[in-house]
Scaffold this active site. Sequence first.
Site, PDB file in Angstrom:
ATOM      1  N   GLU A  62      27.267  -2.753  -0.528  1.00 38.04           N
ATOM      2  CA  GLU A  62      25.956  -2.185  -0.165  1.00 38.04           C
ATOM      3  C   GLU A  62      25.215  -2.966   0.917  1.00 38.04           C
ATOM      4  OE1 GLU A  62      23.841  -1.790  -3.891  1.00 38.04           O
ATOM      5  OE2 GLU A  62      25.164  -0.208  -4.585  1.00 38.04           O
ATOM      6  N   ASN A  82      32.234  -1.802  -0.009  1.00 39.85           N
ATOM      7  CA  ASN A  82      31.900  -0.721  -0.941  1.00 39.85           C
ATOM      8  C   ASN A  82      30.450  -0.309  -0.714  1.00 39.85           C
ATOM      9  OD1 ASN A  82      32.638   0.751  -3.404  1.00 39.85           O
ATOM     10  ND2 ASN A  82      31.244  -0.625  -4.518  1.00 39.85           N
TER      11      ASN A  82
HETATM   12  C1  XIL Z   1      24.858  -1.298 -12.090  1.00 40.73           C
HETATM   13  C2  XIL Z   1      25.253  -1.399 -13.555  1.00 40.73           C
HETATM   14  O1  XIL Z   1      25.858  -0.196 -13.952  1.00 40.73           O
HETATM   15  C3  XIL Z   1      24.034  -1.673 -14.402  1.00 40.73           C
HETATM   16  O2  XIL Z   1      24.413  -1.919 -15.747  1.00 40.73           O
HETATM   17  C4  XIL Z   1      23.277  -2.877 -13.853  1.00 40.73           C
HETATM   18  O3  XIL Z   1      22.083  -3.051 -14.586  1.00 40.73           O
HETATM   19  C5  XIL Z   1      22.965  -2.682 -12.379  1.00 40.73           C
HETATM   20  O4  XIL Z   1      24.156  -2.437 -11.671  1.00 40.73           O
HETATM   21  N1  XIL Z   1      26.208   0.167  -7.395  1.00 40.73           N
HETATM   22  C6  XIL Z   1      27.001  -0.893  -7.759  1.00 40.73           C
HETATM   23  C7  XIL Z   1      27.080  -1.310  -9.169  1.00 40.73           C
HETATM   24  O5  XIL Z   1      27.751  -1.421  -6.911  1.00 40.73           O
HETATM   25  O6  XIL Z   1      27.319  -2.678  -9.315  1.00 40.73           O
HETATM   26  C8  XIL Z   1      25.828  -0.902  -9.926  1.00 40.73           C
HETATM   27  O7  XIL Z   1      26.030  -1.206 -11.307  1.00 40.73           O
HETATM   28  C9  XIL Z   1      25.529   0.554  -9.714  1.00 40.73           C
HETATM   29  C10 XIL Z   1      25.294   0.850  -8.264  1.00 40.73           C
END
Ligand code: XIL
Length: 357
Positions: free
Chosen positions: A161, A210
């Site tokens: 991200e 990603n």
């Molecule tokens: C999210 C998890 O699902 C949650 O449990 C946590 O609180 C926050 O992160 N993009 C990503 C993931 O790359 O790591 C994220 O995961 C969701 C969005």
Amino acid sequence: MKKRSAIFMINMLLSMFMIASCDSSGGNTTTKTLRDLADNKNIKVGAAVNDYYLSYETAYSNTVAAEFNTLVPENVMKWDTLEPAQNVFNYSKADTIVQFAANNNMYIRGHTLLWHAQLPGWVKSAASTNRNNLQSILENHIQNVLTKYKGKIYAWDVVNEVVKDDGSGLRCTTDATPSIWAKNSTDDSLIIAAFNKAHAVDPDAKLFINDYSNEQYGNAKANKLYQLVAAWVSAGVPIHGVGFQLHLLEESPPDMQKVRQNIERYQLLGLEVHFTEVDVRIKTPVTQTKLDHQAEIYAALMQMVLDHYSVNTFITWGVTDKYSWIPNYFAGYDSSLMFDSQYQPKPAYDSVINLLQ
Ligand code: XIL
């Protein structure tokens, strides 16, 4: 006597028939799981998992082992868990998942090394007090984590991200959702350092960048990511693929033709695309019509895996609606996965199974 022996004969025949319809793994040949069908086609079908439920909820661990051949830790390979204090590494939760995968003969994707979120305070304060230090902090983290899991993880989300939502550049220290990893919107030096370090430590791992909203060709963010990746590839940065997270909305799925076009332009660069965090959230109330539409979206994505040699990984962000992150992060949305909160397969599951059969 005669009647009893006739019943005995019928029972014998029935049990012989049941034995004949079971394969060597003990599964019933008429009900192949998602994992069975994916294994046959060399597709990695996976789920983001939580170490706690794997250990303490049998319905969870049984579903994971039966239905998926690939795991990604949902949270416990993030920086705040792995290195909560400088040079203090805590692998115990991640190890639970790695051990479960080994016991069940599964692949693992690693998630994630360079990200702006779930970072411990000490990294953030190091970034603000002594920025020059940041590269060695990052490289030390990658050195330790990739050495620890070398040979066990087939692909890593090295970078997560980093592109701004409007596609104008890299998320940086002055951004609305700031990132410590770039001084300004064009500073990719630490991103490149992360890929180089990861490749030096584990040359066999496939290294990925990603992101979300990066799947549709023509979209500003997707195009920006493509330009960055193309430049890194031509500069010889060790990057092997792009993760499309695919946190989708049932009411407004992407244009699937444009998702294909995007996969194809990465394919031309020699890169893979992994579907890394698929979920299709539904605005409540959840109805049969919405579930059926969700099933079409899941099937359209799996069809792309079948159609493109460069896409071999389809991972959902969770196992069951019971524990999905969606209701906590997107108010008014739910039911985003293939298994409902009672672990029952939904139309989305059936549509993917039908396609793979
Ligand atoms: C999210 C998890 O699902 C949650 O449990 C946590 O609180 C926050 O992160 N993009 C990503 C993931 O790359 O790591 C994220 O995961 C969701 C969005």
